[in-house]
Design an enzyme around this catalytic site. Structure first.
Site, PDB file in Angstrom:
ATOM      1  N   PRO A 163       0.502  -1.076  -0.137  1.00 51.19           N
ATOM      2  CG  PRO A 163      -0.667  -1.438   1.716  1.00 51.19           C
ATOM      3  CD  PRO A 163       0.662  -2.085   1.124  1.00 51.19           C
ATOM      4  CD  GLU A 164       3.915   2.561  -3.813  1.00 50.61           C
ATOM      5  OE1 GLU A 164       4.128   3.754  -4.177  1.00 50.61           O
ATOM      6  OE2 GLU A 164       4.587   1.451  -4.347  1.00 50.61           O
TER       7      GLU A 164
END
Length: 281
Positions: free
Chosen positions: A2-3
């Site tokens: 997750p960014e």
DNA sequence: ACACTGCCCTGCGAGC
DNA sequence: TGCTCGCAGGGCAGTG
């Protein structure tokens, strides 16, 4: 992994479901350090009875605001998941914490690799992040001239600098590679060697890749899901990430993509579109 | 201040 | 088929 786009997608999917609800209990699994150094009893005392007043994102951090001006900081790191489900539903695989809400739903945190954390703050959780995080790349204060100033004199590879959360918040390995490809900049170029037009192109590429990834509701390779358990679609839009290792052709010029390890992270790029030598440009 | 390294953690894919 | 091995990498502490 997750960014910014994935965390933003989680935030958007959770907001209408959890905001306004009250915490009635906590349920912790065997991995107590998910809460950092505080005890489960302390966490329960701090949270039970609190109403969720908002959910914000800062970089890759999710911030849950509570009605007594305290808050919860959640970082998903690589494999973390934050999902809402009916109380009776079976726990997520690798579930470490559940926050039970007064509407029959549980907010669940799971993480296969135990890197993620759920940290309870006495005050505004955003304050603790202030000194650690640079500007938001999709906000107006992240300008080309700001970034040019940041890069001036820097000798480290631009790829490493994009991953430094103090310079700009929310970029990880996937979107760093994608932005450098769009901007036609070799990942190993020293940050300070970028010309003004290149910084312009990079800033604009960062906005493009992050914005369209949010539109696609994030990139799902394996574990990433939004707050309702739904996968994203951006994995079908990636130009270079993951493709360099396999030597797949560049969508722009057909040259086999390549990869390098920079700052202990694999960097995928097109050796034709992203030359290292400025002279050859 | 800056650049860089090692650590955490474990499922899974590659290779034998 | 079944086993071993190394990769994936964000944030942080520590070193020079």
């Amino acid at each position: 992994m997750p960014e910014l786009p994935e965390v933003e997608t989680v935030r958007r999917s959770l907001e209408p479901i959890v905001v306004g609800r009250t915490i009635i209990d906590l349920d912790v699994g065997s991995f107590a350090s998910v809460l950092g150094t505080i005890s489960f009893d302390h966490a329960r005392a701090a949270l039970v009875g609190r109403r969720l007043t908002g959910i914000r994102r800062r970089g890759k951090f999710l911030l849950i605001d509570l009605d007594d001006e305290s808050g919860i900081e959640v970082h998903l790191r690589m494999t973390g998941q934050l999902e809402v489900a009916d109380r009776g539903a079976p726990p997520l695989r690798f579930q470490h914490l559940a926050i039970l809400l007064n509407n029959g739903l549980d907010l669940r945190f799971a993480d296969q690799r135990k890197f993620g954390r759920v940290i309870i703050h006495d005050g505004d959780p955003a304050l603790a992040l202030k000194s650690k995080l640079g500007p938001e790349p999709l906000e107006t204060d992240f300008t080309s001239s700001y970034f040019q100033g940041v890069l001036r004199g820097r000798t480290a590879a631009i790829k490493s600098l994009l991953l430094d959360q103090r310079l700009v918040a929310g970029i990880g390995n996937i979107y760093a590679d994608e932005a450098l490809f769009l901007a036609r900049i070799h990942p190993q170029r020293p940050g300070g060697s970028l010309a003004a037009v290149e910084v312009d192109a990079l800033v604009s590429a960062m906005r493009d890749v992050l914005g369209s990834a949010i539109d696609q509701r994030g990139t799902t390779f394996r574990s990433y899901r939004d707050g309702t358990g739904q996968a994203g679609e951006n994995q079908h839009r990636l130009n270079v990430y993951g493709r360099g290792r396999r030597g797949e052709p560049c969508f722009r010029c057909g040259t086999p993509l390549a990869y390098l390890v920079i700052g202990q992270r694999t960097s995928h790029f097109c050796p034709e579109c992203q030359p290292l030598e400025i002279e050859s440009r």
